[in-house]
Design a protein around this motif. Sequence first.
Motif, PDB file in Angstrom:
ATOM      1  N   LYS A 177       6.360 -26.211 -30.976  1.00  0.00           N
ATOM      2  CA  LYS A 177       6.425 -27.371 -30.098  1.00  0.00           C
ATOM      3  C   LYS A 177       5.683 -27.074 -28.796  1.00  0.00           C
ATOM      4  CE  LYS A 177       9.188 -29.745 -32.823  1.00  0.00           C
ATOM      5  NZ  LYS A 177       8.844 -31.068 -33.402  1.00  0.00           N
ATOM      6  N   LYS A 178       5.703 -28.038 -27.882  1.00  0.00           N
ATOM      7  CA  LYS A 178       4.940 -27.897 -26.640  1.00  0.00           C
ATOM      8  C   LYS A 178       5.546 -26.858 -25.703  1.00  0.00           C
ATOM      9  CE  LYS A 178       2.371 -32.173 -25.821  1.00  0.00           C
ATOM     10  NZ  LYS A 178       2.148 -33.278 -24.879  1.00  0.00           N
ATOM     11  N   TYR A 179       4.650 -26.199 -24.982  1.00  0.00           N
ATOM     12  CA  TYR A 179       5.036 -25.295 -23.887  1.00  0.00           C
ATOM     13  C   TYR A 179       4.332 -25.801 -22.633  1.00  0.00           C
ATOM     14  CZ  TYR A 179       5.032 -21.177 -20.844  1.00  0.00           C
ATOM     15  OH  TYR A 179       5.168 -20.327 -19.784  1.00  0.00           O
ATOM     16  N   ILE A 180       5.111 -26.152 -21.615  1.00  0.00           N
ATOM     17  CA  ILE A 180       4.541 -26.667 -20.372  1.00  0.00           C
ATOM     18  C   ILE A 180       5.007 -25.802 -19.211  1.00  0.00           C
ATOM     19  CG2 ILE A 180       4.518 -28.611 -18.746  1.00  0.00           C
ATOM     20  CD1 ILE A 180       4.720 -30.510 -21.059  1.00  0.00           C
ATOM     21  N   ALA A 181       4.048 -25.332 -18.416  1.00  0.00           N
ATOM     22  CA  ALA A 181       4.356 -24.534 -17.224  1.00  0.00           C
ATOM     23  C   ALA A 181       4.158 -25.406 -15.990  1.00  0.00           C
ATOM     24  CB  ALA A 181       3.458 -23.310 -17.163  1.00  0.00           C
ATOM     25  N   VAL A 182       5.153 -25.409 -15.121  1.00  0.00           N
ATOM     26  CA  VAL A 182       5.119 -26.228 -13.912  1.00  0.00           C
ATOM     27  C   VAL A 182       5.348 -25.334 -12.693  1.00  0.00           C
ATOM     28  CG1 VAL A 182       6.105 -28.200 -12.700  1.00  0.00           C
ATOM     29  CG2 VAL A 182       6.130 -28.143 -15.214  1.00  0.00           C
ATOM     30  N   ASN A 183       4.422 -25.382 -11.736  1.00  0.00           N
ATOM     31  CA  ASN A 183       4.612 -24.669 -10.480  1.00  0.00           C
ATOM     32  C   ASN A 183       5.313 -25.609  -9.505  1.00  0.00           C
ATOM     33  OD1 ASN A 183       4.391 -23.412  -7.955  1.00  0.00           O
ATOM     34  ND2 ASN A 183       2.478 -22.407  -8.504  1.00  0.00           N
ATOM     35  N   CYS A 184       6.607 -25.416  -9.348  1.00  0.00           N
ATOM     36  CA  CYS A 184       7.403 -26.338  -8.519  1.00  0.00           C
ATOM     37  C   CYS A 184       6.976 -26.322  -7.056  1.00  0.00           C
ATOM     38  CB  CYS A 184       8.887 -25.978  -8.619  1.00  0.00           C
ATOM     39  SG  CYS A 184       9.547 -26.059 -10.295  1.00  0.00           S
ATOM     40  N   GLY A 185       6.451 -25.190  -6.604  1.00  0.00           N
ATOM     41  CA  GLY A 185       6.042 -25.092  -5.217  1.00  0.00           C
ATOM     42  C   GLY A 185       4.728 -25.776  -4.906  1.00  0.00           C
ATOM     43  N   ALA A 186       3.975 -26.126  -5.949  1.00  0.00           N
ATOM     44  CA  ALA A 186       2.660 -26.728  -5.734  1.00  0.00           C
ATOM     45  C   ALA A 186       2.699 -28.247  -5.759  1.00  0.00           C
ATOM     46  CB  ALA A 186       1.676 -26.225  -6.799  1.00  0.00           C
ATOM     47  N   ILE A 187       3.849 -28.831  -6.070  1.00  0.00           N
ATOM     48  CA  ILE A 187       3.971 -30.288  -6.157  1.00  0.00           C
ATOM     49  C   ILE A 187       4.643 -30.805  -4.888  1.00  0.00           C
ATOM     50  CG2 ILE A 187       4.880 -32.220  -7.496  1.00  0.00           C
ATOM     51  CD1 ILE A 187       5.056 -30.322  -9.894  1.00  0.00           C
TER      52      ILE A 187
ATOM     53  N   GLY B 247       7.120 -37.998 -17.755  1.00  0.00           N
ATOM     54  CA  GLY B 247       7.229 -36.769 -16.990  1.00  0.00           C
ATOM     55  C   GLY B 247       7.177 -35.561 -17.910  1.00  0.00           C
ATOM     56  N   TYR B 248       7.178 -34.378 -17.324  1.00  0.00           N
ATOM     57  CA  TYR B 248       7.081 -33.143 -18.107  1.00  0.00           C
ATOM     58  C   TYR B 248       8.258 -32.977 -19.066  1.00  0.00           C
ATOM     59  CZ  TYR B 248       3.457 -31.865 -14.728  1.00  0.00           C
ATOM     60  OH  TYR B 248       2.328 -31.849 -13.952  1.00  0.00           O
ATOM     61  N   PHE B 249       9.446 -33.392 -18.645  1.00  0.00           N
ATOM     62  CA  PHE B 249      10.606 -33.218 -19.511  1.00  0.00           C
ATOM     63  C   PHE B 249      10.533 -34.108 -20.746  1.00  0.00           C
ATOM     64  CE2 PHE B 249      12.362 -31.067 -15.854  1.00  0.00           C
ATOM     65  CZ  PHE B 249      13.182 -30.110 -16.422  1.00  0.00           C
ATOM     66  N   GLU B 250       9.880 -35.235 -20.619  1.00  0.00           N
ATOM     67  CA  GLU B 250       9.684 -36.109 -21.780  1.00  0.00           C
ATOM     68  C   GLU B 250       8.538 -35.602 -22.640  1.00  0.00           C
ATOM     69  OE1 GLU B 250       9.161 -40.899 -22.782  1.00  0.00           O
ATOM     70  OE2 GLU B 250       9.219 -40.197 -20.703  1.00  0.00           O
ATOM     71  N   GLU B 251       7.463 -35.145 -22.012  1.00  0.00           N
ATOM     72  CA  GLU B 251       6.299 -34.633 -22.742  1.00  0.00           C
ATOM     73  C   GLU B 251       6.654 -33.403 -23.574  1.00  0.00           C
ATOM     74  OE1 GLU B 251       3.344 -35.688 -23.205  1.00  0.00           O
ATOM     75  OE2 GLU B 251       2.944 -37.182 -21.654  1.00  0.00           O
ATOM     76  N   ALA B 252       7.518 -32.548 -23.025  1.00  0.00           N
ATOM     77  CA  ALA B 252       7.833 -31.279 -23.687  1.00  0.00           C
ATOM     78  C   ALA B 252       9.058 -31.374 -24.579  1.00  0.00           C
ATOM     79  CB  ALA B 252       8.041 -30.188 -22.633  1.00  0.00           C
TER      80      ALA B 252
ATOM     81  N   GLN C 133      17.536 -41.577 -20.576  1.00  0.00           N
ATOM     82  CA  GLN C 133      16.762 -41.028 -21.684  1.00  0.00           C
ATOM     83  C   GLN C 133      17.261 -39.632 -22.016  1.00  0.00           C
ATOM     84  OE1 GLN C 133      12.616 -42.744 -19.961  1.00  0.00           O
ATOM     85  NE2 GLN C 133      12.436 -41.649 -21.911  1.00  0.00           N
ATOM     86  N   LYS C 134      17.038 -39.237 -23.257  1.00  0.00           N
ATOM     87  CA  LYS C 134      17.485 -37.921 -23.721  1.00  0.00           C
ATOM     88  C   LYS C 134      16.275 -37.025 -23.985  1.00  0.00           C
ATOM     89  CE  LYS C 134      21.240 -37.037 -25.228  1.00  0.00           C
ATOM     90  NZ  LYS C 134      22.435 -36.333 -24.702  1.00  0.00           N
ATOM     91  N   THR C 135      16.470 -35.739 -23.778  1.00  0.00           N
ATOM     92  CA  THR C 135      15.432 -34.761 -24.102  1.00  0.00           C
ATOM     93  C   THR C 135      16.088 -33.500 -24.628  1.00  0.00           C
ATOM     94  OG1 THR C 135      13.481 -33.580 -23.261  1.00  0.00           O
ATOM     95  CG2 THR C 135      15.355 -33.742 -21.779  1.00  0.00           C
ATOM     96  N   ASP C 136      15.432 -32.881 -25.590  1.00  0.00           N
ATOM     97  CA  ASP C 136      15.914 -31.607 -26.141  1.00  0.00           C
ATOM     98  C   ASP C 136      14.900 -30.548 -25.730  1.00  0.00           C
ATOM     99  OD1 ASP C 136      16.944 -29.506 -27.616  1.00  0.00           O
ATOM    100  OD2 ASP C 136      15.993 -30.165 -29.484  1.00  0.00           O
ATOM    101  N   ILE C 137      15.241 -29.779 -24.758  1.00  0.00           N
ATOM    102  CA  ILE C 137      14.256 -28.888 -24.164  1.00  0.00           C
ATOM    103  C   ILE C 137      14.907 -27.567 -23.760  1.00  0.00           C
ATOM    104  CG2 ILE C 137      14.527 -29.558 -21.734  1.00  0.00           C
ATOM    105  CD1 ILE C 137      11.436 -29.794 -21.658  1.00  0.00           C
ATOM    106  N   ARG C 138      14.134 -26.506 -23.812  1.00  0.00           N
ATOM    107  CA  ARG C 138      14.607 -25.208 -23.325  1.00  0.00           C
ATOM    108  C   ARG C 138      13.961 -24.943 -21.968  1.00  0.00           C
ATOM    109  NH1 ARG C 138      14.705 -19.359 -26.425  1.00  0.00           N
ATOM    110  NH2 ARG C 138      16.113 -18.348 -24.939  1.00  0.00           N
ATOM    111  N   VAL C 139      14.767 -24.542 -20.998  1.00  0.00           N
ATOM    112  CA  VAL C 139      14.274 -24.301 -19.647  1.00  0.00           C
ATOM    113  C   VAL C 139      14.246 -22.800 -19.362  1.00  0.00           C
ATOM    114  CG1 VAL C 139      14.674 -24.649 -17.187  1.00  0.00           C
ATOM    115  CG2 VAL C 139      15.097 -26.524 -18.802  1.00  0.00           C
ATOM    116  N   VAL C 140      13.067 -22.335 -18.956  1.00  0.00           N
ATOM    117  CA  VAL C 140      12.919 -20.973 -18.442  1.00  0.00           C
ATOM    118  C   VAL C 140      12.426 -21.117 -17.008  1.00  0.00           C
ATOM    119  CG1 VAL C 140      11.813 -18.720 -18.703  1.00  0.00           C
ATOM    120  CG2 VAL C 140      12.336 -20.091 -20.735  1.00  0.00           C
TER     121      VAL C 140
END
Length: 398
Positions: free
Chosen positions: A66-76, A102-107, A146-153
Amino acid sequence: MEINEEVQRVKQRFSIIGNSQALALAIERAVRVAPIDLSVLVTGESGSGKEFFPKIIHQFGARKHKKYIAVNCGAIPEGTIDSELFGHEKGAFTGAVSTRKGYFEEADGGTIFLDEVAELPLTTQARLLRVLETGEFLKVGSSTVQKTDIRVVAATNVNLQEAVAKGKFREDLYYRLSTVVINVPSLHDRGDDVLLLARKFASSFSENYMTAPISFSEEAKRVMMVYRWPGNVRQLKNVVEQLALFNAGKEITRMDMMDLLPASRQTDCPVVASPKEMSDHERKLLWQMVLGLRQEVEQLRRELHGDSPDNTQSPVVTTAVDVNTGGKGMLTPYPFHPVIPQFETPPPSHPASLEDAERDAIKAALARNNGDKKAAAQELNISPRTLYRKIKEFGLPL
């Protein structure tokens, strides 16, 4: 500790260089937790290589296809981060001309890596907590759940427990994110990995840009081993590439190396770790450097004053006896100081603290980039928001 075959395979697959036990333990921990769908918090200093571990967890887990998305929280920017993470409806705010995922829906179904998670505003932290607890979220400007099934690192170079105590990070979110914690060791704590990485960076630069290869003298290696490397692997890479460019085909000396290392404000010398942070091996290396410098100073003094070797005594180091060895004459560079003749130059000052090193690194980066904070942040591998926060924290001019 013997590094197992699985860790070796991971290192080869992700081009991770180093043989230190601390690094191997971090990799093994990532592989162990990968198949189990838990939230993971990766901690460590900026530039230490935290970005490898979410990739390891994703690739060795059930979500690898499945998708892997990296987000730099400090850059937004704070005003748009909710929209970036959770999406928005058309007309939710000025400029929202269409509905956006959003990223949580995309991933959905995959893994999302939240780098610099400590930079999230408190309101966004509340939204993230809801996702972790229930898998539910709301788009900006929408009332439909909305619902999302996602793993957060998540990853951070900030002490989140201190941030919780100061009210800058939600305590409930901290415990949700830190189900499993992986601590990535700093470069200074990885021992001989410093030399392995330096050789690799030098070799890669020579191959990529077809320049004559460089080598490192023993004195230069000692400098690399005792230096604190506040910028970790990225700082080492930056220094080695500069050396490879401007000293192509040469052997790098101690002075070549020291010329590129930021000086501490108090000593005008490269920042080293405090004695408490050093291993016995590192203390010996540091003392070898100090003794070598003092011998060079004495030689220079003799030349300036016209003294001949016959009537000038060379520096003598008396062997300190360690009571723990039964008085067998072991040279102990710390804490028992060898007797060294007093020269005309003052003795070296105490090493700078990590806070001073961080402040000086920021000042140096701003100076090199003529005050351009965005460029300085890129050089330091931190977000502009983090840089602004550090500037305010250290009282530096804006």
